[in-house]
Design a protein around this motif. Structure first.
Motif, PDB file in Angstrom:
ATOM      1  N   LEU A 121       0.534  -1.744   0.303  1.00 40.15           N
ATOM      2  CA  LEU A 121       0.163  -0.058  -0.166  1.00 40.15           C
ATOM      3  C   LEU A 121       1.082   1.172   0.218  1.00 40.15           C
ATOM      4  O   LEU A 121       0.537   2.238  -0.696  1.00 40.15           O
ATOM      5  CB  LEU A 121      -1.352   0.004   1.078  1.00 40.15           C
ATOM      6  CG  LEU A 121      -2.367  -0.620   1.161  1.00 40.15           C
ATOM      7  CD1 LEU A 121      -3.460  -0.456   2.081  1.00 40.15           C
ATOM      8  CD2 LEU A 121      -3.181  -0.226  -0.491  1.00 40.15           C
ATOM      9  N   SER A 166       1.913   2.596  -3.445  1.00 41.98           N
ATOM     10  CA  SER A 166       1.041   2.647  -4.433  1.00 41.98           C
ATOM     11  C   SER A 166       0.047   3.648  -4.355  1.00 41.98           C
ATOM     12  O   SER A 166      -0.026   4.066  -3.395  1.00 41.98           O
ATOM     13  CB  SER A 166      -0.635   1.405  -3.966  1.00 41.98           C
ATOM     14  OG  SER A 166       0.239  -0.216  -3.659  1.00 41.98           O
ATOM     15  N   ARG A 193      -2.858   6.600  -4.872  1.00 37.97           N
ATOM     16  CA  ARG A 193      -3.583   6.311  -4.434  1.00 37.97           C
ATOM     17  C   ARG A 193      -5.337   6.068  -5.078  1.00 37.97           C
ATOM     18  O   ARG A 193      -6.054   4.930  -4.422  1.00 37.97           O
ATOM     19  CB  ARG A 193      -4.808   7.822  -3.863  1.00 37.97           C
ATOM     20  CG  ARG A 193      -5.895   7.756  -3.339  1.00 37.97           C
ATOM     21  CD  ARG A 193      -5.997   9.703  -2.766  1.00 37.97           C
ATOM     22  NE  ARG A 193      -7.150  10.063  -2.248  1.00 37.97           N
ATOM     23  CZ  ARG A 193      -7.083  10.710  -1.329  1.00 37.97           C
ATOM     24  NH1 ARG A 193      -6.475  11.175  -0.922  1.00 37.97           N
ATOM     25  NH2 ARG A 193      -8.460  10.755  -0.626  1.00 37.97           N
ATOM     26  N   ASP A 227      -5.674   3.285  -6.997  1.00 33.39           N
ATOM     27  CA  ASP A 227      -4.835   1.896  -6.766  1.00 33.39           C
ATOM     28  C   ASP A 227      -5.174   1.639  -5.852  1.00 33.39           C
ATOM     29  O   ASP A 227      -4.972  -0.033  -5.866  1.00 33.39           O
ATOM     30  CB  ASP A 227      -3.461   1.590  -7.822  1.00 33.39           C
ATOM     31  CG  ASP A 227      -3.487   2.800  -9.225  1.00 33.39           C
ATOM     32  OD1 ASP A 227      -4.644   2.453  -9.854  1.00 33.39           O
ATOM     33  OD2 ASP A 227      -2.312   2.692  -9.320  1.00 33.39           O
ATOM     34  N   LYS A 228      -5.034   2.039  -5.086  1.00 30.64           N
ATOM     35  CA  LYS A 228      -5.336   1.344  -3.623  1.00 30.64           C
ATOM     36  C   LYS A 228      -6.088   0.335  -3.392  1.00 30.64           C
ATOM     37  O   LYS A 228      -6.439  -0.624  -3.267  1.00 30.64           O
ATOM     38  CB  LYS A 228      -5.265   2.256  -2.002  1.00 30.64           C
ATOM     39  CG  LYS A 228      -3.730   2.996  -2.159  1.00 30.64           C
ATOM     40  CD  LYS A 228      -3.410   4.481  -0.880  1.00 30.64           C
ATOM     41  CE  LYS A 228      -2.742   4.568  -1.164  1.00 30.64           C
ATOM     42  NZ  LYS A 228      -1.223   5.009   0.216  1.00 30.64           N
ATOM     43  N   THR A 229      -7.452   0.828  -3.833  1.00 29.44           N
ATOM     44  CA  THR A 229      -8.989  -0.166  -3.620  1.00 29.44           C
ATOM     45  C   THR A 229      -8.395  -1.325  -4.369  1.00 29.44           C
ATOM     46  O   THR A 229      -8.892  -2.482  -4.103  1.00 29.44           O
ATOM     47  CB  THR A 229     -10.007   0.783  -4.361  1.00 29.44           C
ATOM     48  OG1 THR A 229      -9.925   2.465  -3.404  1.00 29.44           O
ATOM     49  CG2 THR A 229     -10.945  -0.339  -4.470  1.00 29.44           C
ATOM     50  N   GLU A 281      -5.574  -2.338  -4.931  1.00 31.47           N
ATOM     51  CA  GLU A 281      -4.671  -3.332  -4.362  1.00 31.47           C
ATOM     52  C   GLU A 281      -4.988  -4.446  -3.295  1.00 31.47           C
ATOM     53  O   GLU A 281      -5.033  -5.307  -2.938  1.00 31.47           O
ATOM     54  CB  GLU A 281      -3.051  -2.703  -3.617  1.00 31.47           C
ATOM     55  CG  GLU A 281      -2.649  -2.402  -5.014  1.00 31.47           C
ATOM     56  CD  GLU A 281      -2.004  -3.371  -5.354  1.00 31.47           C
ATOM     57  OE1 GLU A 281      -1.826  -3.968  -4.831  1.00 31.47           O
ATOM     58  OE2 GLU A 281      -1.318  -2.575  -6.793  1.00 31.47           O
ATOM     59  N   ILE A 282      -6.386  -3.419  -2.633  1.00 28.03           N
ATOM     60  CA  ILE A 282      -6.981  -4.039  -1.419  1.00 28.03           C
ATOM     61  C   ILE A 282      -7.557  -5.517  -1.835  1.00 28.03           C
ATOM     62  O   ILE A 282      -7.740  -5.958  -1.248  1.00 28.03           O
ATOM     63  CB  ILE A 282      -7.736  -3.279  -0.697  1.00 28.03           C
ATOM     64  CG1 ILE A 282      -6.627  -2.099   0.022  1.00 28.03           C
ATOM     65  CG2 ILE A 282      -8.767  -3.404   0.459  1.00 28.03           C
ATOM     66  CD1 ILE A 282      -7.569  -0.778   0.531  1.00 28.03           C
TER      67      ILE A 282
END
Length: 100
Positions: free
Chosen positions: A21, A24, A26, A28-30, A32-33
């Protein structure tokens, strides 16, 4: 032994998100999660399936050991004359028919 290695694998997978995270973007974080959650769930499902297989194998071995011990007990009783005069072969045959 297997439980410890599975535990270590799952903990490693859970901690992986802390490394991914910060690097990553901002938006792309969703994603990634979501990918991380899928990965963790897949790893846990895999470990549960392996555990279930080992438990079933252990149960089978335990049942066989108990069955064998019970047959040995019946054979000893027959040899000592404590039960009706039934041959050891027929005791085994009876147990095979009535087991399970």
């Amino acid at each position: 032994l297997h439980m410890e290695s599975w535990r270590a694998e799952v903990i490693e997978e859970i901690n992986r998100i802390n490394q991914v995270l910060p690097d990553s973007q901002r938006r792309d974080k969703t994603d990634e999660i979501m990918q991380w959650m899928d990965s963790v769930m897949d790893k846990m499902d895999h470990c549960k399936a392996l555990h279930c297989r080992y438990v079933k194998e252990a149960i089978t071995l335990l049942e066989l050991a108990l069955w064998k011990a019970k047959l040995g007990e019946k054979d000893e009783n027959c040899a000592e004359g404590r039960t009706a005069k039934v041959g050891a072969g027929s005791v085994r045959k009876e147990k095979r028919i009535t087991c399970g």
